[in-house]
Design a protein around this motif. Structure first.
Motif, PDB file in Angstrom:
ATOM      1  N   LYS A 179       0.843  -1.203   0.000  1.00 31.75           N
ATOM      2  CA  LYS A 179       0.000   0.000   0.000  1.00 31.75           C
ATOM      3  C   LYS A 179       0.875   1.250   0.000  1.00 31.75           C
ATOM      4  N   VAL A 180       0.585   2.166  -0.911  1.00 35.52           N
ATOM      5  CA  VAL A 180       1.375   3.395  -1.053  1.00 35.52           C
ATOM      6  C   VAL A 180       1.259   4.249   0.201  1.00 35.52           C
ATOM      7  N   VAL A 181       2.413   4.694   0.703  1.00 37.88           N
ATOM      8  CA  VAL A 181       2.487   5.560   1.876  1.00 37.88           C
ATOM      9  C   VAL A 181       2.805   6.991   1.454  1.00 37.88           C
ATOM     10  N   CYS A 182       3.781   7.143   0.549  1.00 40.41           N
ATOM     11  CA  CYS A 182       4.140   8.478   0.082  1.00 40.41           C
ATOM     12  C   CYS A 182       4.437   8.439  -1.409  1.00 40.41           C
ATOM     13  N   PHE A 183       4.288   9.593  -2.039  1.00 35.30           N
ATOM     14  CA  PHE A 183       4.463   9.672  -3.486  1.00 35.30           C
ATOM     15  C   PHE A 183       5.021  11.032  -3.878  1.00 35.30           C
ATOM     16  N   PHE A 184       5.565  11.095  -5.064  1.00 33.58           N
ATOM     17  CA  PHE A 184       6.136  12.332  -5.605  1.00 33.58           C
ATOM     18  C   PHE A 184       5.422  12.670  -6.899  1.00 33.58           C
ATOM     19  N   ARG A 185       5.004  13.910  -7.052  1.00 34.32           N
ATOM     20  CA  ARG A 185       4.413  14.395  -8.305  1.00 34.32           C
ATOM     21  C   ARG A 185       5.332  15.445  -8.887  1.00 34.32           C
ATOM     22  N   SER A 186       5.771  15.210 -10.088  1.00 29.78           N
ATOM     23  CA  SER A 186       6.676  16.142 -10.758  1.00 29.78           C
ATOM     24  C   SER A 186       5.920  17.366 -11.238  1.00 29.78           C
ATOM     25  N   GLY A 187       6.408  18.524 -10.890  1.00 29.63           N
ATOM     26  CA  GLY A 187       5.810  19.758 -11.385  1.00 29.63           C
ATOM     27  C   GLY A 187       5.989  19.909 -12.883  1.00 29.63           C
ATOM     28  N   GLN A 188       7.088  19.385 -13.413  1.00 23.55           N
ATOM     29  CA  GLN A 188       7.327  19.477 -14.844  1.00 23.55           C
ATOM     30  C   GLN A 188       6.317  18.657 -15.620  1.00 23.55           C
ATOM     31  N   VAL A 189       6.049  17.443 -15.158  1.00 25.82           N
ATOM     32  CA  VAL A 189       5.094  16.576 -15.848  1.00 25.82           C
ATOM     33  C   VAL A 189       3.698  17.188 -15.811  1.00 25.82           C
ATOM     34  N   ASP A 190       3.320  17.735 -14.660  1.00 26.89           N
ATOM     35  CA  ASP A 190       1.991  18.310 -14.488  1.00 26.89           C
ATOM     36  C   ASP A 190       1.905  19.776 -14.905  1.00 26.89           C
ATOM     37  N   LYS A 191       3.024  20.339 -15.411  1.00 27.80           N
ATOM     38  CA  LYS A 191       3.108  21.746 -15.823  1.00 27.80           C
ATOM     39  C   LYS A 191       2.697  22.691 -14.695  1.00 27.80           C
ATOM     40  N   GLU A 192       3.184  22.380 -13.497  1.00 33.00           N
ATOM     41  CA  GLU A 192       2.954  23.209 -12.312  1.00 33.00           C
ATOM     42  C   GLU A 192       4.243  23.955 -11.980  1.00 33.00           C
ATOM     43  N   ARG A 193       4.167  24.928 -11.108  1.00 32.89           N
ATOM     44  CA  ARG A 193       5.366  25.690 -10.746  1.00 32.89           C
ATOM     45  C   ARG A 193       6.194  25.011  -9.667  1.00 32.89           C
ATOM     46  N   TYR A 194       5.700  23.927  -9.102  1.00 37.05           N
ATOM     47  CA  TYR A 194       6.447  23.171  -8.097  1.00 37.05           C
ATOM     48  C   TYR A 194       6.066  21.695  -8.165  1.00 37.05           C
ATOM     49  N   SER A 195       6.948  20.864  -7.649  1.00 38.09           N
ATOM     50  CA  SER A 195       6.654  19.449  -7.497  1.00 38.09           C
ATOM     51  C   SER A 195       6.047  19.252  -6.118  1.00 38.09           C
ATOM     52  N   SER A 196       5.524  18.075  -5.834  1.00 36.42           N
ATOM     53  CA  SER A 196       4.969  17.867  -4.497  1.00 36.42           C
ATOM     54  C   SER A 196       5.284  16.472  -3.974  1.00 36.42           C
ATOM     55  N   LEU A 197       5.441  16.414  -2.667  1.00 35.85           N
ATOM     56  CA  LEU A 197       5.620  15.167  -1.937  1.00 35.85           C
ATOM     57  C   LEU A 197       4.335  14.975  -1.157  1.00 35.85           C
ATOM     58  N   GLY A 198       3.656  13.873  -1.397  1.00 33.64           N
ATOM     59  CA  GLY A 198       2.368  13.646  -0.749  1.00 33.64           C
ATOM     60  C   GLY A 198       2.335  12.361   0.048  1.00 33.64           C
ATOM     61  N   PHE A 199       1.352  12.279   0.920  1.00 30.03           N
ATOM     62  CA  PHE A 199       1.171  11.118   1.785  1.00 30.03           C
ATOM     63  C   PHE A 199      -0.263  10.631   1.696  1.00 30.03           C
ATOM     64  N   THR A 200      -0.436   9.321   1.696  1.00 30.43           N
ATOM     65  CA  THR A 200      -1.776   8.738   1.652  1.00 30.43           C
ATOM     66  C   THR A 200      -2.278   8.495   3.075  1.00 30.43           C
ATOM     67  N   THR A 201      -3.466   7.947   3.186  1.00 31.95           N
ATOM     68  CA  THR A 201      -4.022   7.636   4.503  1.00 31.95           C
ATOM     69  C   THR A 201      -3.248   6.531   5.204  1.00 31.95           C
ATOM     70  N   GLU A 202      -2.378   5.843   4.479  1.00 32.02           N
ATOM     71  CA  GLU A 202      -1.528   4.811   5.086  1.00 32.02           C
ATOM     72  C   GLU A 202      -0.406   5.420   5.932  1.00 32.02           C
ATOM     73  N   ALA A 203      -0.091   6.694   5.706  1.00 30.68           N
ATOM     74  CA  ALA A 203       0.973   7.372   6.452  1.00 30.68           C
ATOM     75  C   ALA A 203       0.511   7.625   7.886  1.00 30.68           C
ATOM     76  N   ARG A 204       1.424   7.457   8.798  1.00 29.15           N
ATOM     77  CA  ARG A 204       1.105   7.664  10.217  1.00 29.15           C
ATOM     78  C   ARG A 204       1.507   9.074  10.646  1.00 29.15           C
ATOM     79  N   LEU A 205       0.854  10.052  10.055  1.00 30.98           N
ATOM     80  CA  LEU A 205       1.164  11.448  10.340  1.00 30.98           C
ATOM     81  C   LEU A 205       0.055  12.132  11.135  1.00 30.98           C
ATOM     82  N   ASP A 206      -0.905  11.359  11.624  1.00 29.12           N
ATOM     83  CA  ASP A 206      -2.029  11.936  12.361  1.00 29.12           C
ATOM     84  C   ASP A 206      -1.542  12.808  13.514  1.00 29.12           C
ATOM     85  N   ASP A 207      -2.204  13.909  13.690  1.00 33.63           N
ATOM     86  CA  ASP A 207      -1.873  14.850  14.751  1.00 33.63           C
ATOM     87  C   ASP A 207      -3.052  14.907  15.724  1.00 33.63           C
TER      88      ASP A 207
END
Length: 76
Positions: A17-45
């Motif tokens: 199960k995916v925990v974290c992922f990277f989205r390239s800003g170049q591929v998506d034609k955005e001004r920045y890339s992003s590092l994201g986390f799914t609900t599998e990540a244990r980042l709850d606050d």
């Protein structure tokens, strides 16, 4: 964690199960890339509010340390 492609972008999974992922800003034609986390990540606050993605505009030493810390916390 093991590397895998997720929607054509690099990601890391735990037990298939995916925990974290990277989205390239170049591929998506955005001004920045992003590092994201799914609900599998244990980042709850306790406050009930936590980020699920971070903008990455530069990958310098500080960013690398922050990413390493977030990933360690995410896999708990």
């Amino acid at each position: 964690m093991s590397p895998k492609l997720w929607y054509g972008q690099p990601a890391y999974a735990r037990k298939g199960k995916v925990v974290c992922f990277f989205r390239s800003g170049q591929v998506d034609k955005e001004r920045y890339s992003s590092l994201g986390f799914t609900t599998e990540a244990r980042l709850d606050d306790e406050g009930g509010l936590w980020p699920t993605a971070y903008a990455v505009t530069a990958l310098d030493e500080r960013a690398e340390l922050t990413i390493a810390d977030l990933v360690r916390r995410a896999v708990g």
